[in-house]
Design a protein around this motif. Structure first.
Motif, mmCIF file in Angstrom:
data_model
loop_
_atom_site.group_PDB
_atom_site.id
_atom_site.type_symbol
_atom_site.label_atom_id
_atom_site.label_comp_id
_atom_site.label_asym_id
_atom_site.label_seq_id
_atom_site.Cartn_x
_atom_site.Cartn_y
_atom_site.Cartn_z
ATOM 1 N N TRP A 134 0.706 -8.176 7.128
ATOM 2 C CA TRP A 134 -0.031 -9.553 7.758
ATOM 3 C C TRP A 134 -1.654 -9.341 8.617
ATOM 4 O O TRP A 134 -0.770 -8.972 9.975
ATOM 5 C CB TRP A 134 0.479 -10.833 8.417
ATOM 6 N N ARG A 135 -2.416 -10.232 8.640
ATOM 7 C CA ARG A 135 -4.134 -10.153 9.041
ATOM 8 C C ARG A 135 -4.210 -11.123 9.129
ATOM 9 O O ARG A 135 -4.632 -11.870 8.385
ATOM 10 C CB ARG A 135 -4.732 -9.306 8.407
ATOM 11 N N ASP A 136 -5.060 -11.521 10.685
ATOM 12 C CA ASP A 136 -5.803 -12.709 10.941
ATOM 13 C C ASP A 136 -4.917 -13.953 9.860
ATOM 14 O O ASP A 136 -4.991 -15.293 9.658
ATOM 15 C CB ASP A 136 -6.711 -12.605 10.532
ATOM 16 N N GLY A 137 -3.545 -13.687 9.963
ATOM 17 C CA GLY A 137 -2.085 -15.351 9.318
ATOM 18 C C GLY A 137 -2.218 -15.473 7.982
ATOM 19 O O GLY A 137 -1.574 -16.071 7.085
ATOM 20 N N ARG A 138 -3.303 -14.591 7.321
ATOM 21 C CA ARG A 138 -2.398 -14.129 5.718
ATOM 22 C C ARG A 138 -2.314 -12.873 5.599
ATOM 23 O O ARG A 138 -2.275 -11.473 6.045
ATOM 24 C CB ARG A 138 -4.026 -14.566 5.114
ATOM 25 N N ILE A 140 -1.980 -9.196 3.310
ATOM 26 C CA ILE A 140 -2.795 -8.218 2.350
ATOM 27 C C ILE A 140 -2.339 -7.750 1.801
ATOM 28 O O ILE A 140 -2.691 -7.101 0.710
ATOM 29 C CB ILE A 140 -3.579 -8.383 3.498
ATOM 30 N N PHE A 141 -0.574 -7.302 2.144
ATOM 31 C CA PHE A 141 -0.121 -6.729 0.867
ATOM 32 C C PHE A 141 1.058 -7.069 1.584
ATOM 33 O O PHE A 141 2.096 -7.245 2.480
ATOM 34 C CB PHE A 141 -0.630 -4.881 1.712
ATOM 35 N N GLU A 142 2.109 -6.677 0.051
ATOM 36 C CA GLU A 142 3.197 -6.621 -0.068
ATOM 37 C C GLU A 142 3.820 -5.572 -1.139
ATOM 38 O O GLU A 142 3.445 -5.337 -2.491
ATOM 39 C CB GLU A 142 3.509 -7.887 -0.172
ATOM 40 N N SER A 240 -1.760 4.297 9.050
ATOM 41 C CA SER A 240 -1.665 3.901 7.799
ATOM 42 C C SER A 240 -0.100 3.254 7.649
ATOM 43 O O SER A 240 0.852 3.524 8.352
ATOM 44 C CB SER A 240 -1.245 4.879 6.589
ATOM 45 N N VAL A 241 0.560 2.438 6.460
ATOM 46 C CA VAL A 241 1.497 1.923 6.509
ATOM 47 C C VAL A 241 2.235 2.490 4.986
ATOM 48 O O VAL A 241 1.157 2.688 3.363
ATOM 49 C CB VAL A 241 2.293 0.705 6.197
ATOM 50 N N ASN A 242 3.344 2.574 4.531
ATOM 51 C CA ASN A 242 3.878 3.585 3.244
ATOM 52 C C ASN A 242 4.537 2.942 3.027
ATOM 53 O O ASN A 242 6.016 2.662 3.668
ATOM 54 C CB ASN A 242 4.004 5.234 2.957
ATOM 55 N N PHE A 243 4.808 2.692 2.185
ATOM 56 C CA PHE A 243 6.164 1.950 0.912
ATOM 57 C C PHE A 243 6.768 2.479 0.322
ATOM 58 O O PHE A 243 6.614 3.465 -1.176
ATOM 59 C CB PHE A 243 5.990 1.217 0.019
ATOM 60 N N ASP A 244 8.156 3.724 0.508
ATOM 61 C CA ASP A 244 8.894 5.245 -0.530
ATOM 62 C C ASP A 244 6.935 5.939 -0.782
ATOM 63 O O ASP A 244 7.186 5.859 -2.419
ATOM 64 C CB ASP A 244 9.434 4.407 -1.916
ATOM 65 N N MET A 245 6.209 6.339 -0.171
ATOM 66 C CA MET A 245 4.775 6.829 0.202
ATOM 67 C C MET A 245 3.812 6.269 -0.961
ATOM 68 O O MET A 245 2.697 6.714 -1.034
ATOM 69 C CB MET A 245 5.821 8.451 -1.165
ATOM 70 N N GLN A 246 3.679 4.988 -1.143
ATOM 71 C CA GLN A 246 3.015 4.122 -1.602
ATOM 72 C C GLN A 246 1.824 3.919 -0.215
ATOM 73 O O GLN A 246 2.557 3.599 0.593
ATOM 74 C CB GLN A 246 3.506 2.548 -1.947
ATOM 75 N N THR A 247 1.049 4.369 -0.509
ATOM 76 C CA THR A 247 0.064 3.997 0.694
ATOM 77 C C THR A 247 -1.521 2.589 0.883
ATOM 78 O O THR A 247 -1.930 2.424 -0.203
ATOM 79 C CB THR A 247 -0.490 5.333 1.089
ATOM 80 N N LEU A 248 -0.769 1.822 1.928
ATOM 81 C CA LEU A 248 -2.271 0.940 2.214
ATOM 82 C C LEU A 248 -2.355 1.423 3.595
ATOM 83 O O LEU A 248 -2.065 1.836 4.575
ATOM 84 C CB LEU A 248 -1.601 -0.533 2.486
ATOM 85 N N ALA A 249 -3.667 2.102 3.519
ATOM 86 C CA ALA A 249 -4.593 3.005 4.376
ATOM 87 C C ALA A 249 -5.614 1.391 5.236
ATOM 88 O O ALA A 249 -5.304 0.910 4.476
ATOM 89 C CB ALA A 249 -5.987 4.066 3.811
#
Length: 291
Positions: A134-138, A140-142, A240-249
């Protein structure tokens, strides 16, 4: 005896050398028993297999009642995320060293699969994580994760500071290289190498494991999976955040990663006689020193 399954999806680690011949052998095994076979489209394209229909994962999930995954645990993780929403059970066949969740040797696939397609198997259900950024109330990735969701610094950056809330309660501000929230399945993966405990798959909980924390009093903790875990970015660079090594940088200060138990779970099928503890003994070498 009539097979319990009608239509099998075949998914392979198509980068592996020689995988095409193995996939064909398994496909023909099912075909000879009157079970319809479809290949994952990417697998079919990479291997050049045209003997059987090729479908996208969503189509396979809708049409098939069994998925057979040929490869290692990484291949299984990716497939499990795609098929969990459809409730399709998975069988793992490993070409190399047997994994935690791919436990049938490719050299023994026929002996193992023969009784399984007639209903003689052990079924195991595993929980999954579901996370949103969540960024600024919305949002952006799930995404989903079978193993873990990891928030961490970049390779050349300094420590990150993270604010952790469990449910409605503030828990801690953590300075570390990162933080792992792992499922019972993921407790034997990255979380274990970072010093976390092993959770039996039947436990309704997560492991929260700091990565190289600044304060040595920041220890791993086992949490209930019935409440949200919120990780807020307080300070740091190249996070960064990784979901089972799927990355959102490029997470920003103030971004919040909200993690909860997914309504979908993973169904694994194992040969009769399969044991979780035997898997731990084999993979973690707990039998060393015994006669």
């Amino acid at each position: 005896m009539v097979s319990r399954f009608r239509h099998v999806a075949l998914v392979g680690k198509y980068q592996a050398q020689g995988i095409g011949g193995v996939l064909l052998d398994i496909a023909h095994f099912f075909d000879r028993r009157g079970i319809e076979v479809s290949l994952d489209a990417d697998t079919a394209l990479a291997t050049g297999i045209t003997d059987f229909p090729a479908l996208k994962p969503a189509q396979l999930g809708e049409r098939c009642d069994l998925a057979v995954v040929v490869g290692g645990d990484g291949t299984m993780l990716g497939t499990a995320r795609q098929f969990a929403v459809h409730g399709v059970p998975l069988i793992g066949i490993n070409q190399g060293r047997l994994g935690f969740i791919t436990d049938i040797s490719v050299n023994q696939f026929a002996q193992a699969l023969e009784p399984m397609i007639d209903g003689d198997f052990v079924e195991e259900r595993r929980t999954m994580l579901e996370g949103k950024v969540w960024r600024d109330g919305r949002s952006i990735f799930e995404s989903f994760a079978v193993n873990d969701i990891v928030v961490s610094r970049g390779g050349t950056a300094s420590m990150v500071e993270l604010k952790i809330d469990i449910g409605d309660e503030f828990v801690a501000n953590l300075r570390a290289d990162g933080l792992i929230l792992g499922s019972p399945t993921g407790s034997t993966a990255y979380a274990l190498s970072a010093g976390g405990p092993i959770l039996h798959p039947s436990i309704a909980g997560w492991v929260l494991v700091p990565i190289a924390p600044h304060d040595l009093s920041n220890r791993p903790i086992v949490l209930p999976d019935s409440v949200d875990t919120v990780i807020e970015i307080v300070a740091g660079r190249e996070i960064s955040v990784n979901f089972d090594m799927q990355t959102l940088a490029s997470l920003l200060h103030g971004d919040r990663v909200v993690i909860r138990r997914s309504p979908h779970g993973v169904r694994f099928l194992h040969p009769l006689g399969w044991s979780y503890y035997a898997t731990l003994r084999r993979k973690l070498h707990w039998h060393s020193g015994t006669s």
